[in-house]
Scaffold this motif. Sequence first.
Motif, short mmCIF file in Angstrom:
data_model
loop_
_atom_site.label_atom_id
_atom_site.label_comp_id
_atom_site.label_asym_id
_atom_site.label_seq_id
_atom_site.Cartn_x
_atom_site.Cartn_y
_atom_site.Cartn_z
N SER A 33 0.83 -1.21 0.00
CA SER A 33 0.00 0.00 0.00
C SER A 33 0.86 1.26 0.00
O SER A 33 1.56 1.55 0.98
N ILE A 34 0.78 2.00 -1.10
CA ILE A 34 1.51 3.27 -1.19
C ILE A 34 0.84 4.33 -0.31
O ILE A 34 1.50 5.16 0.31
N ALA A 35 -0.50 4.29 -0.23
CA ALA A 35 -1.22 5.24 0.61
C ALA A 35 -0.77 5.09 2.07
O ALA A 35 -0.52 6.10 2.76
N LYS A 36 -0.65 3.86 2.53
CA LYS A 36 -0.18 3.64 3.91
C LYS A 36 1.30 3.98 4.02
O LYS A 36 1.77 4.40 5.09
N GLY A 37 2.04 3.82 2.92
CA GLY A 37 3.44 4.22 2.92
C GLY A 37 3.60 5.70 3.22
O GLY A 37 4.48 6.10 3.99
N TYR A 38 2.73 6.51 2.63
CA TYR A 38 2.78 7.95 2.90
C TYR A 38 2.39 8.26 4.35
O TYR A 38 2.94 9.19 4.96
N THR A 59 11.98 4.61 -0.63
CA THR A 59 12.32 3.59 -1.62
C THR A 59 11.14 2.65 -1.86
O THR A 59 10.82 2.31 -3.00
N PHE A 60 10.48 2.25 -0.78
CA PHE A 60 9.31 1.38 -0.91
C PHE A 60 8.23 2.07 -1.75
O PHE A 60 7.65 1.47 -2.65
N ILE A 61 7.97 3.34 -1.45
CA ILE A 61 6.92 4.09 -2.15
C ILE A 61 7.22 4.18 -3.64
O ILE A 61 6.37 3.87 -4.48
N VAL A 62 8.44 4.58 -3.98
CA VAL A 62 8.80 4.76 -5.39
C VAL A 62 8.80 3.43 -6.14
O VAL A 62 8.22 3.32 -7.23
N ASN A 63 9.43 2.41 -5.56
CA ASN A 63 9.50 1.11 -6.24
C ASN A 63 8.12 0.51 -6.45
O ASN A 63 7.80 -0.02 -7.52
N THR A 64 7.27 0.59 -5.42
CA THR A 64 5.92 0.03 -5.51
C THR A 64 5.10 0.81 -6.54
O THR A 64 4.32 0.23 -7.30
N ALA A 65 5.28 2.13 -6.57
CA ALA A 65 4.54 2.97 -7.52
C ALA A 65 4.90 2.61 -8.96
O ALA A 65 4.02 2.47 -9.82
N PHE A 66 6.18 2.43 -9.24
CA PHE A 66 6.58 2.10 -10.61
C PHE A 66 6.18 0.68 -10.99
O PHE A 66 5.84 0.42 -12.15
N ASP A 86 -4.55 4.59 -6.13
CA ASP A 86 -4.18 5.19 -7.42
C ASP A 86 -3.67 6.61 -7.23
O ASP A 86 -2.70 7.03 -7.87
N PHE A 87 -4.34 7.36 -6.35
CA PHE A 87 -3.91 8.73 -6.08
C PHE A 87 -2.49 8.73 -5.53
O PHE A 87 -1.63 9.52 -5.98
N ALA A 88 -2.22 7.85 -4.56
CA ALA A 88 -0.89 7.79 -3.94
C ALA A 88 0.16 7.36 -4.96
O ALA A 88 1.30 7.85 -4.94
N THR A 89 -0.22 6.45 -5.86
CA THR A 89 0.70 6.00 -6.91
C THR A 89 1.06 7.16 -7.83
O THR A 89 2.23 7.39 -8.14
N ALA A 90 0.04 7.89 -8.27
CA ALA A 90 0.26 9.04 -9.15
C ALA A 90 1.11 10.10 -8.45
O ALA A 90 2.03 10.69 -9.05
N ARG A 91 0.83 10.33 -7.18
CA ARG A 91 1.59 11.32 -6.41
C ARG A 91 3.07 10.92 -6.35
O ARG A 91 3.96 11.75 -6.57
#
Length: 206
Positions: A33-38, A59-66, A86-91
């Motif tokens: 979860s990128i949202a929880k990552g933030y 690193t977790f946020i960026v790698n998971t997003a890509f 999706d919002f957190a991924t785009a961010r």
Amino acid sequence: MNEETLDIEALKKDPEFLENLNRLEKEMQEEHSIAKGYQVLDAKLVIAASEDEINEIFTFIVNTAFDRLSNYLTEPRKFDMADPEDFATARAIYEHGIQRYSENDQKGAKEIFLVLYHMFTVEALKEGMMVHACAVMSGTEFEVFIEEFADVSEADPEDPMAFFITTFVQPTDMLLAMWGNYVQQGKEELKVLEENDAPVDSDSKG
């Protein structure tokens, strides 16, 4: 200032806070979860966690997003900005693009902004990303773009979309007309995604 420092110090030792943070970080990993990552990142920044801990979450946020972006491009699927993930991924991808731009990585920044243009369905976001891409392609330096082109004076800090620069000193349509050749160039490059659903060049991830 002293009270704020005391509150933070108390927070660092608060068993309930630390337990909740550990649980949230575990859920972040298990759910990708990128949202929880933030949320974890915000909490760690508040308590001034170590640089290594903060970098690990980044690193977790960026790698998971890509990784997620790559999957979406293959499906294919667009970003649903009403969906928290999706919002957190785009961010995350946008912030990485801004970082690339600020570091003068023109190729990486351009590719990220173009792929965001491709992934967004909200017209203001799409056009905003095309303006970013055109600015990069035109050789406009990052500082000049932020200081002379972007207009964040009326951005609402309570609006989640304020994470994305979509308002400019000049009307967006005027900028896109001025950079018409770059708009055409960007759309030509995007045909690869539109026709083949190919993932973004992994070099952009850095």
